[in-house]
Design an enzyme around this catalytic site. Structure first.
Site, short mmCIF file in Angstrom:
data_model
loop_
_atom_site.label_atom_id
_atom_site.label_comp_id
_atom_site.label_asym_id
_atom_site.label_seq_id
_atom_site.Cartn_x
_atom_site.Cartn_y
_atom_site.Cartn_z
N CYS A 1 0.86 -1.00 0.02
CA CYS A 1 0.02 0.04 0.02
C CYS A 1 0.83 1.17 0.08
O CYS A 1 1.92 1.32 0.69
CB CYS A 1 -0.86 -0.01 1.21
SG CYS A 1 -1.95 1.47 1.42
N CYS B 1 0.38 3.00 3.69
CA CYS B 1 0.79 2.45 4.85
C CYS B 1 1.92 1.42 4.76
O CYS B 1 2.19 0.69 5.74
CB CYS B 1 -0.39 2.26 5.69
SG CYS B 1 -1.37 0.73 5.07
N CYS C 1 -7.32 -0.99 1.31
CA CYS C 1 -6.49 -1.56 1.95
C CYS C 1 -6.97 -1.58 3.48
O CYS C 1 -7.57 -0.79 3.97
CB CYS C 1 -5.09 -0.71 2.36
SG CYS C 1 -3.84 -0.84 3.86
N CYS D 1 -5.52 0.98 6.38
CA CYS D 1 -5.52 2.72 6.39
C CYS D 1 -6.87 2.76 5.36
O CYS D 1 -7.03 4.19 5.30
CB CYS D 1 -4.39 3.13 5.71
SG CYS D 1 -3.92 2.98 4.09
N CYS E 1 -8.60 -5.32 -9.99
CA CYS E 1 -8.34 -4.23 -11.11
C CYS E 1 -8.09 -3.03 -10.13
O CYS E 1 -8.65 -2.32 -9.67
CB CYS E 1 -9.50 -4.01 -11.78
SG CYS E 1 -8.93 -2.68 -13.06
#
Length: 204
Positions: free
Chosen positions: A120, A123, A169, A172, A192
């Site tokens: 991510c 984070c 995510c 976060c 996607c």
């Protein structure tokens, strides 16, 4: 001799000057009001975050070599919009925090063929591995599975007059993209994902 045309021209100039000054004052007042509203909203958001303790979520840690490590409970990462904008920059902020989408074939990773781990961008939580990446022909990085289901959140998205499954995510709440049921075996899924939501770490 009195010339009515001169008087009329002078009056028009004064009237135009008044209109110009009034317009400028209105624009300045509008900008000041908008800035005040924005600052008030940010202050309210900061107060709300300070009063609300972040919740705990369960995620799986992975090394940069893609090796699964421990399953842990961690505090969800929560920041104000201003903090996210400062960290990410405008383009990435609009995608990850406001649900925007990058143009097809414009992202950094849509045709990346190197082996590695995708974390991510907000984070650093491990999200996808190159082991499940495939060429979907859509112009976005596509995966048939996340690296760990615990690290991905999913909810219905009804924007643009359609219903889709948005993925984010877990730690976060960064917007990643959407998941569809037209992917390859073994899952039949296609995650996607926006390149801007990811940070690639090459396996060494």
């Amino acid at each position: 001799m009195f010339d009515p045309n001169v008087s009329d021209q002078s009056g028009r100039k004064k009237g135009s000057r008044r209109v110009f000054l009034f317009t400028c004052a209105s624009v300045i007042a509008g900008m000041a009001f908008w800035r005040y509203r924005l600052q008030s909203a940010e202050a309210g958001q900061e107060r709300a975050l300070a009063l609300t303790p972040p919740e705990k979520v369960t995620i799986v840690n992975f090394s940069d070599a893609g090796v699964r490590q421990d399953t842990v409970q961690v505090l969800k990462i929560v920041k104000t919009d201003d903090e996210w904008r400062t960290q990410l920059g405008r383009g990435v902020y609009e995608i990850t925090r406001k649900g925007d989408t990058e143009f097809a074939f414009s992202g950094e990773y849509w045709n990346l063929e190197e082996k590695g781990l995708f974390r991510c961008v907000c984070c650093a939580t491990a999200l996808f591995s190159s082991e499940t990446k495939f060429d979907s022909g859509t112009g976005w990085p596509s995966f048939w599975s996340p690296i760990a289901p615990e690290n991905i959140g999913k909810k219905e998205d009804h924007s643009f007059g359609m219903t889709r499954d948005e993925v984010s995510c877990r730690r976060c709440d960064a917007h990643l993209g959407h998941v569809f049921d037209d992917g390859p075996p073994p899952t039949g899924l296609r995650y996607c994902i926006n390149s801007a939501s990811l940070r690639f770490k090459k396996f060494v």
